[in-house]
Design an enzyme around this catalytic site. Sequence first.
Site, PDB file in Angstrom:
ATOM      1  N   GLU A   1       0.835  -1.204   0.000  1.00 30.19           N
ATOM      2  CA  GLU A   1       0.000   0.000   0.000  1.00 30.19           C
ATOM      3  C   GLU A   1       0.870   1.256   0.000  1.00 30.19           C
ATOM      4  O   GLU A   1       0.611   2.216  -0.731  1.00 30.19           O
ATOM      5  CB  GLU A   1      -0.917  -0.018   1.226  1.00 30.19           C
ATOM      6  CG  GLU A   1      -1.992   1.040   1.219  1.00 30.19           C
ATOM      7  CD  GLU A   1      -2.937   0.905   2.402  1.00 30.19           C
ATOM      8  OE1 GLU A   1      -3.778   1.806   2.561  1.00 30.19           O
ATOM      9  OE2 GLU A   1      -2.836  -0.076   3.175  1.00 30.19           O
TER      10      GLU A   1
ATOM     11  N   GLY B   1      -8.111   4.861   7.048  1.00 32.38           N
ATOM     12  CA  GLY B   1      -9.034   4.631   8.147  1.00 32.38           C
ATOM     13  C   GLY B   1      -8.497   3.691   9.200  1.00 32.38           C
ATOM     14  O   GLY B   1      -8.838   3.805  10.381  1.00 32.38           O
TER      15      GLY B   1
ATOM     16  N   THR C   1      -1.633   3.910   8.697  1.00 34.64           N
ATOM     17  CA  THR C   1      -0.933   5.042   8.099  1.00 34.64           C
ATOM     18  C   THR C   1       0.389   4.539   7.544  1.00 34.64           C
ATOM     19  O   THR C   1       1.008   3.628   8.120  1.00 34.64           O
ATOM     20  CB  THR C   1      -0.726   6.184   9.116  1.00 34.64           C
ATOM     21  OG1 THR C   1      -0.162   7.320   8.456  1.00 34.64           O
ATOM     22  CG2 THR C   1       0.209   5.776  10.251  1.00 34.64           C
ATOM     23  N   GLN C   2       0.815   5.098   6.421  1.00 30.09           N
ATOM     24  CA  GLN C   2       2.048   4.666   5.751  1.00 30.09           C
ATOM     25  C   GLN C   2       2.970   5.849   5.502  1.00 30.09           C
ATOM     26  O   GLN C   2       2.502   6.952   5.219  1.00 30.09           O
ATOM     27  CB  GLN C   2       1.744   4.030   4.393  1.00 30.09           C
ATOM     28  CG  GLN C   2       1.130   2.657   4.445  1.00 30.09           C
ATOM     29  CD  GLN C   2      -0.346   2.675   4.778  1.00 30.09           C
ATOM     30  OE1 GLN C   2      -0.777   2.016   5.719  1.00 30.09           O
ATOM     31  NE2 GLN C   2      -1.128   3.444   4.042  1.00 30.09           N
TER      32      GLN C   2
END
Length: 495
Positions: free
Chosen positions: A162, A201, A204-205
């Site tokens: 992602e 949601g 976090t990246q």
Amino acid sequence: MARRAAAVLLLLALGCLLGILLLCLGSGDARGPPSFKYGIVLDAGSSHTAVFIYKWPADKENDTGVVSEHSMCDVEGPGISSYSSKPPAAGKSLEHCLSQAMRDVPKEKHADTPLYLGATAGMRLLTIADPPSQTCLSAVMATLKSYPFDFGGAKILSGEEEGVFGWITANYLLENFIKRGWLGEWIQSKKKTLGAMDFGGASTQITFETSDAIEDPKNEVMLKLYGQPYKVYTHSFLCYGRDQVLKRLLSKVLQAENYQETVANPCWPTGYRKSLSLSSIYDSPCTEKERPGLPLNTTVVVSGTGNGNLCAVHVNKLFDFTSCSFSHCSFDGVFQPEVSGNFIAFSAFFYTVDFIRTVMERPVHSPSDLKDAAETICATSWNELYQKAPRLEKRLPDYCATSTFVYLLITKGYNFNNRSFPSIAFQKKAGETSIGWALGYMLNLTNMIPAQEPASHRSMLYNYWVILILLFVITTLTALLTAVYLLRRSKSSTI
């Protein structure tokens, strides 16, 4: 002498006329406007699903800088992971947007249009809570297969995938890998890549190119794009997405208040009250370890007190800033090299900062700006907030907590300071295309980004052809007028 010069100019004019003739004859073989190819990606996030339709000229499939967002559709209702108790409803929820895709993609292109679904942190959490559960995904796949597109499969993306696909999307759209030169050829871009920060949601990246040693192999990704190697650091923090952070924060507040029937929440605005069941807080793997011994159908009344300092204390408890077995860590013992270069922050990062800028009318140029804005939001009553942004009623009570979390995540977590913070651009789109992992995912699956540098080639673009014609015309007219002038001058001098 004048006659000789006039003869030369006449020959030049004839040569230019011949050039115009050749260009015009050549243009007869030129194709009309290129037909397009299309691709569809379903971004099945934890809180909602979005359907993106991309398009690109059919004759440019292996090039870059040509893929654009054709249209998008937000699926009504929650993310597909929310349908674990009624899987058929997960597939049915997609029908409206898939019908729109049927209209947006020309009918004759349906069979050749690849269709992919990527599920992110919401489904990752569901597999943690119920590992054998694949029923939601199976129901969704059955729905997707019933449409006349070329279904390429559904996959639960890892957090690292992602992050990397989001990084590829941002740099692809901003032409940081490769760009078109003046003569239509593809050339290596001299711009540096920028880092990508995603705040979804459930996770976090952060992803960025670095020349530093990456001490934890799990965080290192080596890419080769257009013949150029990239060493990329990436990490995804599960349970640190917006919705899961709010659940975890409520759990901390309830703990501090000893699970009383009425609980004071410093992260909600003064004047805001809501009754909550414990099941709405402890229904996630992110909070289950803190589940109290009370029945989950127990109801508590949570009342906002709007205390920014106390809210920051509770938000700080969500992180572990002390454990670290590496030379540098962000939080929770995760290695991270020093941030460098420019960054783009999207998803809930953008929405939070956009709220500060547009609704609260405050600038965000430095860490102190972000901190002050968070404190101002926390100190603003519910009535005042509602008057400012009634259309945001559903999310409005949580901007105090979210802005405080974003401030601590960026400054104490990712270690941005007064020098590096201004390098962050909070954006939703690059041009007309949404920034996120979906485009990078499609580019990867369709092999639209080759590992090797594309062969150098030149194309006679329409604009250049028009300019060349104009130059030939101007040169021809100038030569003819000059030749006529010289011939007349020559005749007058001989009389």
